[in-house]
Design a protein around this motif. Structure first.
Motif, PDB file in Angstrom:
ATOM      1  N   MET A 178       0.849  -1.169   0.000  1.00 39.14           N
ATOM      2  CA  MET A 178       0.000   0.000   0.000  1.00 39.14           C
ATOM      3  C   MET A 178       0.903   1.244   0.000  1.00 39.14           C
ATOM      4  SD  MET A 178      -2.793   1.259   2.873  1.00 39.14           S
ATOM      5  CE  MET A 178      -3.991   0.020   2.504  1.00 39.14           C
ATOM      6  N   ASP A 235      -2.305   5.888  -0.500  1.00 37.57           N
ATOM      7  CA  ASP A 235      -3.422   4.978  -0.245  1.00 37.57           C
ATOM      8  C   ASP A 235      -3.673   4.823   1.253  1.00 37.57           C
ATOM      9  OD1 ASP A 235      -3.901   4.514  -2.945  1.00 37.57           O
ATOM     10  OD2 ASP A 235      -2.571   2.768  -2.997  1.00 37.57           O
ATOM     11  N   ARG A 236      -2.609   4.763   2.015  1.00 34.12           N
ATOM     12  CA  ARG A 236      -2.764   4.645   3.469  1.00 34.12           C
ATOM     13  C   ARG A 236      -3.472   5.870   4.032  1.00 34.12           C
ATOM     14  NH1 ARG A 236       1.032   4.008   8.515  1.00 34.12           N
ATOM     15  NH2 ARG A 236      -0.635   3.426   9.919  1.00 34.12           N
ATOM     16  N   ARG A 250      -5.426   7.936   2.447  1.00 30.86           N
ATOM     17  CA  ARG A 250      -6.799   7.935   1.942  1.00 30.86           C
ATOM     18  C   ARG A 250      -7.670   6.982   2.757  1.00 30.86           C
ATOM     19  NH1 ARG A 250      -9.789   5.667  -2.641  1.00 30.86           N
ATOM     20  NH2 ARG A 250     -11.190   7.299  -3.362  1.00 30.86           N
ATOM     21  N   THR A 251      -7.149   5.825   3.087  1.00 33.86           N
ATOM     22  CA  THR A 251      -7.880   4.865   3.912  1.00 33.86           C
ATOM     23  C   THR A 251      -8.168   5.451   5.289  1.00 33.86           C
ATOM     24  OG1 THR A 251      -6.917   2.989   2.744  1.00 33.86           O
ATOM     25  CG2 THR A 251      -7.759   2.561   4.962  1.00 33.86           C
ATOM     26  N   HIS A 290     -10.934   8.068   5.118  1.00 27.17           N
ATOM     27  CA  HIS A 290     -12.270   7.477   5.028  1.00 27.17           C
ATOM     28  C   HIS A 290     -12.705   6.879   6.364  1.00 27.17           C
ATOM     29  CE1 HIS A 290     -13.242   7.927   0.739  1.00 27.17           C
ATOM     30  NE2 HIS A 290     -11.934   8.049   0.637  1.00 27.17           N
ATOM     31  N   LYS A 291     -11.775   6.268   7.085  1.00 28.95           N
ATOM     32  CA  LYS A 291     -12.102   5.753   8.418  1.00 28.95           C
ATOM     33  C   LYS A 291     -12.518   6.886   9.339  1.00 28.95           C
ATOM     34  CE  LYS A 291      -9.226   1.620   8.547  1.00 28.95           C
ATOM     35  NZ  LYS A 291      -8.095   0.953   9.212  1.00 28.95           N
TER      36      LYS A 291
END
Length: 69
Positions: free
Chosen positions: A1, A5-6, A8-9, A12-13
């Motif tokens: 990842m 991406d990390r 972005r994750t 969202h969390k």
């Protein structure tokens, strides 16, 4: 990842956590923000700009990411 991406994750969390507890801080949100601070520092300028657009799309408050040092 990738770092992007990390982040972005995590973003969202954070949106999900804040949706569950609107208007209030939580230990879970605080922990996510701390992690996001660290990951933000590893993003390139281009990735940060893209992430700003992502934040706007999610309509999150400005304090959802670390302020660059």
């Amino acid at each position: 990842m990738t770092v992007y991406d990390r982040y972005r994750t995590l973003l969202h969390k954070l949106a999900l956590v804040r949706a569950r507890a609107p208007g209030g801080d939580s230990p879970e949100a605080d922990a996510l923000l701390d992690t996001m601070d660290e990951v933000w520092d590893a993003l390139s300028e281009g990735e940060r700009a893209a992430m700003e657009r992502e934040r706007a799309r999610l309509a999150l408050a400005p304090d959802t990411r670390a302020v660059p040092a």
